[in-house]
Design a protein around this motif. Structure first.
Motif, PDB file in Angstrom:
ATOM      1  N   ILE A   8       0.827  -1.210   0.000  1.00  0.00           N
ATOM      2  CA  ILE A   8       0.000   0.000   0.000  1.00  0.00           C
ATOM      3  C   ILE A   8       0.861   1.261   0.000  1.00  0.00           C
ATOM      4  O   ILE A   8       1.449   1.638   1.027  1.00  0.00           O
ATOM      5  CB  ILE A   8      -0.927   0.032   1.239  1.00  0.00           C
ATOM      6  CG1 ILE A   8      -1.781  -1.222   1.332  1.00  0.00           C
ATOM      7  CG2 ILE A   8      -1.777   1.294   1.234  1.00  0.00           C
ATOM      8  CD1 ILE A   8      -2.840  -1.359   0.262  1.00  0.00           C
ATOM      9  N   PRO A   9       0.951   1.944  -1.128  1.00  0.00           N
ATOM     10  CA  PRO A   9       1.588   3.265  -1.125  1.00  0.00           C
ATOM     11  C   PRO A   9       0.617   4.287  -0.533  1.00  0.00           C
ATOM     12  O   PRO A   9      -0.574   4.314  -0.877  1.00  0.00           O
ATOM     13  CB  PRO A   9       1.864   3.536  -2.599  1.00  0.00           C
ATOM     14  CG  PRO A   9       0.920   2.659  -3.356  1.00  0.00           C
ATOM     15  CD  PRO A   9       0.581   1.511  -2.474  1.00  0.00           C
ATOM     16  N   LEU A  10       1.137   5.092   0.357  1.00  0.00           N
ATOM     17  CA  LEU A  10       0.333   6.108   1.045  1.00  0.00           C
ATOM     18  C   LEU A  10       0.547   7.482   0.415  1.00  0.00           C
ATOM     19  O   LEU A  10       1.558   7.717  -0.247  1.00  0.00           O
ATOM     20  CB  LEU A  10       0.739   6.175   2.518  1.00  0.00           C
ATOM     21  CG  LEU A  10       0.651   4.864   3.298  1.00  0.00           C
ATOM     22  CD1 LEU A  10       1.398   4.987   4.619  1.00  0.00           C
ATOM     23  CD2 LEU A  10      -0.795   4.470   3.516  1.00  0.00           C
ATOM     24  N   GLN A  11      -0.378   8.363   0.665  1.00  0.00           N
ATOM     25  CA  GLN A  11      -0.194   9.753   0.255  1.00  0.00           C
ATOM     26  C   GLN A  11       1.000  10.327   1.010  1.00  0.00           C
ATOM     27  O   GLN A  11       1.292   9.929   2.141  1.00  0.00           O
ATOM     28  CB  GLN A  11      -1.446  10.560   0.567  1.00  0.00           C
ATOM     29  CG  GLN A  11      -2.658  10.140  -0.218  1.00  0.00           C
ATOM     30  CD  GLN A  11      -3.905  10.877   0.239  1.00  0.00           C
ATOM     31  OE1 GLN A  11      -3.859  11.841   0.981  1.00  0.00           O
ATOM     32  NE2 GLN A  11      -5.056  10.389  -0.220  1.00  0.00           N
ATOM     33  N   ALA A  18      -1.438   6.810   9.115  1.00  0.00           N
ATOM     34  CA  ALA A  18      -1.819   5.466   8.665  1.00  0.00           C
ATOM     35  C   ALA A  18      -1.430   4.425   9.701  1.00  0.00           C
ATOM     36  O   ALA A  18      -2.210   3.512  10.001  1.00  0.00           O
ATOM     37  CB  ALA A  18      -1.177   5.166   7.319  1.00  0.00           C
ATOM     38  N   GLU A  19      -0.243   4.545  10.263  1.00  0.00           N
ATOM     39  CA  GLU A  19       0.202   3.587  11.272  1.00  0.00           C
ATOM     40  C   GLU A  19      -0.691   3.622  12.506  1.00  0.00           C
ATOM     41  O   GLU A  19      -0.985   2.579  13.095  1.00  0.00           O
ATOM     42  CB  GLU A  19       1.651   3.843  11.646  1.00  0.00           C
ATOM     43  CG  GLU A  19       2.613   3.456  10.552  1.00  0.00           C
ATOM     44  CD  GLU A  19       4.070   3.645  10.931  1.00  0.00           C
ATOM     45  OE1 GLU A  19       4.374   3.827  12.137  1.00  0.00           O
ATOM     46  OE2 GLU A  19       4.915   3.593  10.017  1.00  0.00           O
ATOM     47  N   PRO A  45      11.832   0.709   6.118  1.00  0.00           N
ATOM     48  CA  PRO A  45      12.666   1.799   6.642  1.00  0.00           C
ATOM     49  C   PRO A  45      13.319   2.639   5.549  1.00  0.00           C
ATOM     50  O   PRO A  45      13.790   3.740   5.817  1.00  0.00           O
ATOM     51  CB  PRO A  45      13.725   1.071   7.489  1.00  0.00           C
ATOM     52  CG  PRO A  45      13.751  -0.318   6.970  1.00  0.00           C
ATOM     53  CD  PRO A  45      12.370  -0.603   6.439  1.00  0.00           C
ATOM     54  N   ASN A  46      13.309   2.138   4.322  1.00  0.00           N
ATOM     55  CA  ASN A  46      13.927   2.869   3.221  1.00  0.00           C
ATOM     56  C   ASN A  46      12.913   3.502   2.276  1.00  0.00           C
ATOM     57  O   ASN A  46      13.301   4.062   1.245  1.00  0.00           O
ATOM     58  CB  ASN A  46      14.842   1.927   2.428  1.00  0.00           C
ATOM     59  CG  ASN A  46      15.966   1.391   3.284  1.00  0.00           C
ATOM     60  OD1 ASN A  46      16.668   2.147   3.940  1.00  0.00           O
ATOM     61  ND2 ASN A  46      16.100   0.075   3.320  1.00  0.00           N
ATOM     62  N   ARG A  47      11.653   3.393   2.621  1.00  0.00           N
ATOM     63  CA  ARG A  47      10.614   3.940   1.740  1.00  0.00           C
ATOM     64  C   ARG A  47       9.533   4.597   2.591  1.00  0.00           C
ATOM     65  O   ARG A  47       8.767   3.929   3.281  1.00  0.00           O
ATOM     66  CB  ARG A  47      10.008   2.815   0.900  1.00  0.00           C
ATOM     67  CG  ARG A  47       8.957   3.275  -0.068  1.00  0.00           C
ATOM     68  CD  ARG A  47       8.454   2.117  -0.904  1.00  0.00           C
ATOM     69  NE  ARG A  47       7.380   2.557  -1.782  1.00  0.00           N
ATOM     70  CZ  ARG A  47       6.681   1.738  -2.538  1.00  0.00           C
ATOM     71  NH1 ARG A  47       6.922   0.441  -2.537  1.00  0.00           N
ATOM     72  NH2 ARG A  47       5.730   2.208  -3.314  1.00  0.00           N
ATOM     73  N   ALA A  48       9.480   5.897   2.535  1.00  0.00           N
ATOM     74  CA  ALA A  48       8.461   6.625   3.295  1.00  0.00           C
ATOM     75  C   ALA A  48       7.091   6.450   2.644  1.00  0.00           C
ATOM     76  O   ALA A  48       6.982   6.206   1.441  1.00  0.00           O
ATOM     77  CB  ALA A  48       8.824   8.106   3.349  1.00  0.00           C
ATOM     78  N   ASP A  49       6.079   6.566   3.457  1.00  0.00           N
ATOM     79  CA  ASP A  49       4.697   6.557   2.977  1.00  0.00           C
ATOM     80  C   ASP A  49       4.346   5.263   2.245  1.00  0.00           C
ATOM     81  O   ASP A  49       3.840   5.264   1.121  1.00  0.00           O
ATOM     82  CB  ASP A  49       4.416   7.792   2.118  1.00  0.00           C
ATOM     83  CG  ASP A  49       4.705   9.072   2.883  1.00  0.00           C
ATOM     84  OD1 ASP A  49       4.277   9.166   4.051  1.00  0.00           O
ATOM     85  OD2 ASP A  49       5.369   9.956   2.344  1.00  0.00           O
ATOM     86  N   ILE A  84      -4.508   6.514   1.323  1.00  0.00           N
ATOM     87  CA  ILE A  84      -3.713   5.709   0.404  1.00  0.00           C
ATOM     88  C   ILE A  84      -3.702   6.295  -1.010  1.00  0.00           C
ATOM     89  O   ILE A  84      -4.605   7.008  -1.414  1.00  0.00           O
ATOM     90  CB  ILE A  84      -4.184   4.239   0.372  1.00  0.00           C
ATOM     91  CG1 ILE A  84      -5.566   4.107  -0.269  1.00  0.00           C
ATOM     92  CG2 ILE A  84      -4.185   3.645   1.760  1.00  0.00           C
ATOM     93  CD1 ILE A  84      -5.999   2.671  -0.497  1.00  0.00           C
ATOM     94  N   GLU A  85      -2.650   5.944  -1.729  1.00  0.00           N
ATOM     95  CA  GLU A  85      -2.532   6.328  -3.138  1.00  0.00           C
ATOM     96  C   GLU A  85      -3.188   5.286  -4.028  1.00  0.00           C
ATOM     97  O   GLU A  85      -3.824   5.617  -5.016  1.00  0.00           O
ATOM     98  CB  GLU A  85      -1.053   6.467  -3.531  1.00  0.00           C
ATOM     99  CG  GLU A  85      -0.390   7.723  -3.037  1.00  0.00           C
ATOM    100  CD  GLU A  85      -0.895   8.966  -3.749  1.00  0.00           C
ATOM    101  OE1 GLU A  85      -1.230   8.902  -4.943  1.00  0.00           O
ATOM    102  OE2 GLU A  85      -0.946  10.012  -3.091  1.00  0.00           O
TER     103      GLU A  85
END
Length: 98
Positions: A8-11, A18-19, A45-49, A84-85
């Motif tokens: 799930i990619p987030l805005q 979201a968490e 940890p390497n990808r925000a949102d 979510i995106e």
């Protein structure tokens, strides 16, 4: 057993919100559902949102009960969906277990 995976990619900037919703849902939904065998949500940890959901259900009926619950409607289909995106649902079948 039914396995569902949701990448799930987030805005942008919505990770913390979201968490918080996911944590609230885990206690109100999956923890109360006998057919939900595991409900795991990972952050990268390497990808925000971005969140990765990995869920195991006894069968399709258990998954249907999970997604039909009041907690799911209020928190996941409601508040979480607004953050979510893109929604992606991937079914997986177990190949190897040791």
């Amino acid at each position: 057993m039914l396995t569902k995976v949701f990448p799930i990619p987030l805005q942008a900037g919505k990770q913390a919100a979201a968490e918080a919703i996911v944590q609230e849902f885990a206690d109100a939904g999956p923890a109360q559902e006998p057919g939900t065998l595991s409900f795991r949500v990972y952050r990268d940890p390497n990808r925000a949102d971005y969140l990765l959901f990995v869920e195991h259900f006894a069968d399709q009926a258990a998954y249907d009960a999970h997604t039909g619950s009041a907690a799911y409607g209020r928190l996941v289909a409601g508040r979480f969906a607004e953050l979510i995106e893109e929604f992606v649902e991937i079914d997986h079948e177990l190949l190897v277990e040791k």
